[in-house]
Enzyme design. Structure first.
Site, PDB file in Angstrom:
ATOM      1  N   CYS A 197      39.351  42.811  48.653  1.00  0.00           N
ATOM      2  CA  CYS A 197      38.767  41.424  49.160  1.00  0.00           C
ATOM      3  C   CYS A 197      39.523  41.195  50.177  1.00  0.00           C
ATOM      4  CB  CYS A 197      39.127  40.377  48.031  1.00  0.00           C
ATOM      5  SG  CYS A 197      38.050  40.917  46.601  1.00  0.00           S
ATOM      6  N   HIS A 244      39.085  33.396  50.632  1.00  0.00           N
ATOM      7  CA  HIS A 244      38.292  34.415  50.153  1.00  0.00           C
ATOM      8  C   HIS A 244      37.503  33.586  48.958  1.00  0.00           C
ATOM      9  CE1 HIS A 244      36.940  37.732  47.719  1.00  0.00           C
ATOM     10  NE2 HIS A 244      37.790  37.692  46.961  1.00  0.00           N
ATOM     11  N   ASN A 304      31.461  36.509  44.142  1.00  0.00           N
ATOM     12  CA  ASN A 304      32.604  37.138  44.854  1.00  0.00           C
ATOM     13  C   ASN A 304      32.073  38.302  45.490  1.00  0.00           C
ATOM     14  OD1 ASN A 304      34.593  38.534  45.630  1.00  0.00           O
ATOM     15  ND2 ASN A 304      35.796  38.401  43.952  1.00  0.00           N
TER      16      ASN A 304
HETATM   17  O1  UT7 Z   1      38.640  38.700  44.484  1.00  0.00           O
HETATM   18  C1  UT7 Z   1      40.034  38.608  43.645  1.00  0.00           C
HETATM   19  C2  UT7 Z   1      40.008  39.304  42.415  1.00  0.00           C
HETATM   20  N1  UT7 Z   1      39.389  38.357  41.378  1.00  0.00           N
HETATM   21  C3  UT7 Z   1      39.974  37.031  40.945  1.00  0.00           C
HETATM   22  O2  UT7 Z   1      40.677  36.607  41.939  1.00  0.00           O
HETATM   23  C4  UT7 Z   1      39.570  36.521  39.765  1.00  0.00           C
HETATM   24  C5  UT7 Z   1      40.607  35.928  39.170  1.00  0.00           C
HETATM   25  N2  UT7 Z   1      40.447  35.491  37.857  1.00  0.00           N
HETATM   26  C6  UT7 Z   1      39.571  34.450  37.391  1.00  0.00           C
HETATM   27  O3  UT7 Z   1      39.054  34.095  38.200  1.00  0.00           O
HETATM   28  C7  UT7 Z   1      39.322  34.101  36.133  1.00  0.00           C
HETATM   29  O4  UT7 Z   1      40.673  34.568  35.364  1.00  0.00           O
HETATM   30  C8  UT7 Z   1      38.331  34.584  35.166  1.00  0.00           C
HETATM   31  C9  UT7 Z   1      37.083  33.886  35.827  1.00  0.00           C
HETATM   32  C10 UT7 Z   1      37.933  35.902  35.344  1.00  0.00           C
HETATM   33  C11 UT7 Z   1      38.472  34.015  33.827  1.00  0.00           C
HETATM   34  O5  UT7 Z   1      38.666  32.630  33.632  1.00  0.00           O
HETATM   35  P1  UT7 Z   1      39.880  32.039  32.725  1.00  0.00           P
HETATM   36  O6  UT7 Z   1      39.612  30.693  32.755  1.00  0.00           O
HETATM   37  O7  UT7 Z   1      41.026  32.837  33.164  1.00  0.00           O
HETATM   38  O8  UT7 Z   1      39.151  32.632  31.527  1.00  0.00           O
HETATM   39  P2  UT7 Z   1      39.979  33.308  30.319  1.00  0.00           P
HETATM   40  O9  UT7 Z   1      40.274  34.910  30.922  1.00  0.00           O
HETATM   41  O10 UT7 Z   1      41.481  32.721  29.946  1.00  0.00           O
HETATM   42  O11 UT7 Z   1      39.126  33.453  29.080  1.00  0.00           O
HETATM   43  C12 UT7 Z   1      38.869  31.995  28.337  1.00  0.00           C
HETATM   44  C13 UT7 Z   1      37.771  32.341  27.112  1.00  0.00           C
HETATM   45  C14 UT7 Z   1      38.063  33.680  26.576  1.00  0.00           C
HETATM   46  O12 UT7 Z   1      37.646  33.298  25.049  1.00  0.00           O
HETATM   47  P3  UT7 Z   1      38.840  33.176  23.905  1.00  0.00           P
HETATM   48  O13 UT7 Z   1      39.523  34.270  23.902  1.00  0.00           O
HETATM   49  O14 UT7 Z   1      39.349  31.617  24.454  1.00  0.00           O
HETATM   50  O15 UT7 Z   1      37.716  32.703  22.852  1.00  0.00           O
HETATM   51  C15 UT7 Z   1      37.185  34.637  27.191  1.00  0.00           C
HETATM   52  O16 UT7 Z   1      36.787  35.433  26.151  1.00  0.00           O
HETATM   53  O17 UT7 Z   1      36.607  32.320  28.013  1.00  0.00           O
HETATM   54  C16 UT7 Z   1      36.000  33.907  27.507  1.00  0.00           C
HETATM   55  N3  UT7 Z   1      35.066  34.208  28.398  1.00  0.00           N
HETATM   56  C17 UT7 Z   1      33.776  34.064  28.545  1.00  0.00           C
HETATM   57  N4  UT7 Z   1      33.131  33.434  27.810  1.00  0.00           N
HETATM   58  C18 UT7 Z   1      31.737  33.039  28.334  1.00  0.00           C
HETATM   59  C19 UT7 Z   1      35.552  35.288  29.267  1.00  0.00           C
HETATM   60  N5  UT7 Z   1      34.362  35.537  30.224  1.00  0.00           N
HETATM   61  C20 UT7 Z   1      33.294  34.793  29.615  1.00  0.00           C
HETATM   62  C21 UT7 Z   1      31.981  34.690  29.986  1.00  0.00           C
HETATM   63  N6  UT7 Z   1      31.365  33.632  29.403  1.00  0.00           N
HETATM   64  N7  UT7 Z   1      31.357  35.299  31.304  1.00  0.00           N
END
Ligand code: UT7
Length: 358
Positions: free
Chosen positions: A110, A248, A278
């Protein structure tokens, strides 16, 4: 001598994948994706990354008033190019007819566009090149594991391009900061997309993007803020001098947290993640093109770019814009019409990776 951006353009494939479409594929919801990432839809390409790149490149050349014969260096920033041998740049060079250009790929995921901007500008400053075409292009849906809801909702396809040319001192690239923490590469990777491992022993889950989202999120905010400050400092400017920050586009919460940490108010930050998700190395040139189209960059504007991604890599660059903020000409280059629906294109992912997460 310095180097400035004199042309810009983008090519977004026509097929749209909405959050509601994703609800049919994986256990997710429009509400979760919108509130956690800011993404509403993304594009899914019916053609190769090199095809997107060639159209974006033609548009950028027209905006700069340059012909294909003028280009002496083509840099293609990508982590989802057509082939490793030949490079995607080789294919773009052929498709665009850039017969006078040396051409190479640059993979900093990225951060690839910012790495390319600094590389291209320094080739001009060093006197090696006069007209550099820099393209960020991605066909990330190829790496989209449709059983992993934590990653498959985030990415999209597209391309953006800029032309770099010599400029007078004080116009163009003023300062930059590039970095990498290879020890953290494991937090965002595709386990089996290169030559490591045994031939023929690749499970589907090794062929898609795998990410520790929270770890990458935390590091992205810290490093984009730190790196932006360093680049601003190296430019001899202050944060208050920045007219527009083009970050980004990985997650709107990362963008907001970075801006808060820097103390830059949201009116000075360009965001278009809602439309494209992204697109890795393509996000910044696409956002730059749209910022120019929307009149958000003026003659002499100080533009700050900052990125973070796989590697884990980061990069920031500060540019003082020149006099011209409108294209010299437009190109009639277009992609061939899409012959499949979005879901028909994604059927290969569903067949290969599977459907619905646990
Ligand atoms: O280009 C550079 C590289 N990429 C990035 O910079 C991305 C960096 N990371 C992020 O943007 C975020 O961490 C994510 C969008 C990937 C995830 O968001 P988050 O707020 O950190 O969510 P989380 O990983 O803490 O997950 C919270 C909950 C989990 O459920 P439980 O364990 O609390 O029951 C996940 O299983 O959300 C769940 N979850 C989803 N639910 C519905 C994770 N993905 C999804 C989804 N739909 N797509």
């Amino acid at each position: 001598m310095n180097a400035e951006i004199t042309g810009w353009g983008k090519c977004m494939p026509p097929n749209v994948l909405t959050n509601s479409d994703l609800e049919q594929i994986v256990d997710t919801s429009d509400d979760w994706i919108t509130t956690r990432t800011g993404i509403k839809e993304r594009r899914i390409s019916h053609v190769e990354a090199s095809d997107l790149a060639a159209v974006a490149g033609q548009r950028a050349l027209a905006a700069a008033g340059k012909s294909v014969d003028d280009v002496d260096l083509l840099l293609v920033a990508t982590c989802s190019g057509d082939t490793i041998i030949p490079s995607t740049a080789s294919r773009v060079q052929d498709k665009m007819g850039l017969t006078n250009a040396a051409a190479m790929d640059l993979n900093a995921a990225c951060s690839g566009f910012v790495y390319g901007l600094v590389t291209g500008a320094n080739m001009i400053r060093g006197g090696t090149n006069k007209t550099v075409l820099l393209i960020g292009t991605e066909k990330l849906h190829y790496l989209m594991n449709t059983t992993d809801r934590t990653t498959c909702v985030l990415f999209g396809d597209g391309a953006g391009a800029v032309v770099l040319e010599p400029s007078e001192e004080g116009i163009g690239l003023l300062g930059s900061d590039l970095g990498m923490d290879g020890s953290a590469g494991k937090y965002l990777h595709v386990p089996a997309d290169g030559t490591q491992g045994e031939i023929g022993r690749r499970a589907p889950e090794q062929c898609g993007i795998a990410m520790d989202g929270q770890e990458v999120f935390r590091r992205a905010v810290t490093m984009m803020a730190e790196s932006s400050l360093l680049a601003i400092q190296k430019s001899g400017l202050d944060l208050e001098d920045v007219d527009i920050l083009i970050p980004h586009q990985a997650n709107v919460r990362i963008i907001d947290a970075t801006a808060r940490r820097l103390g830059v108010d949201s009116a000075r930050v360009f965001v278009n993640i809602q439309s494209y998700g992204n697109t890795s190395a393509a996000t910044i040139p696409v956002a730059l093109t749209e910022a120019l189209e929307q009149g958000q960059i003026e003659p002499g504007s100080i533009v700050a770019f900052t990125a973070f991604g796989g590697g884990l890599s980061w990069g920031s660059a500060i540019v003082r814009w020149g006099e011209r903020v409108t294209p010299i000409a437009t190109s009639d280059a277009e992609l061939p019409p899409a012959d499949k629906t979005t879901m028909e294109i994604l059927q290969s992912n569903l067949d290969f990776f599977g459907e619905k997460s646990a």
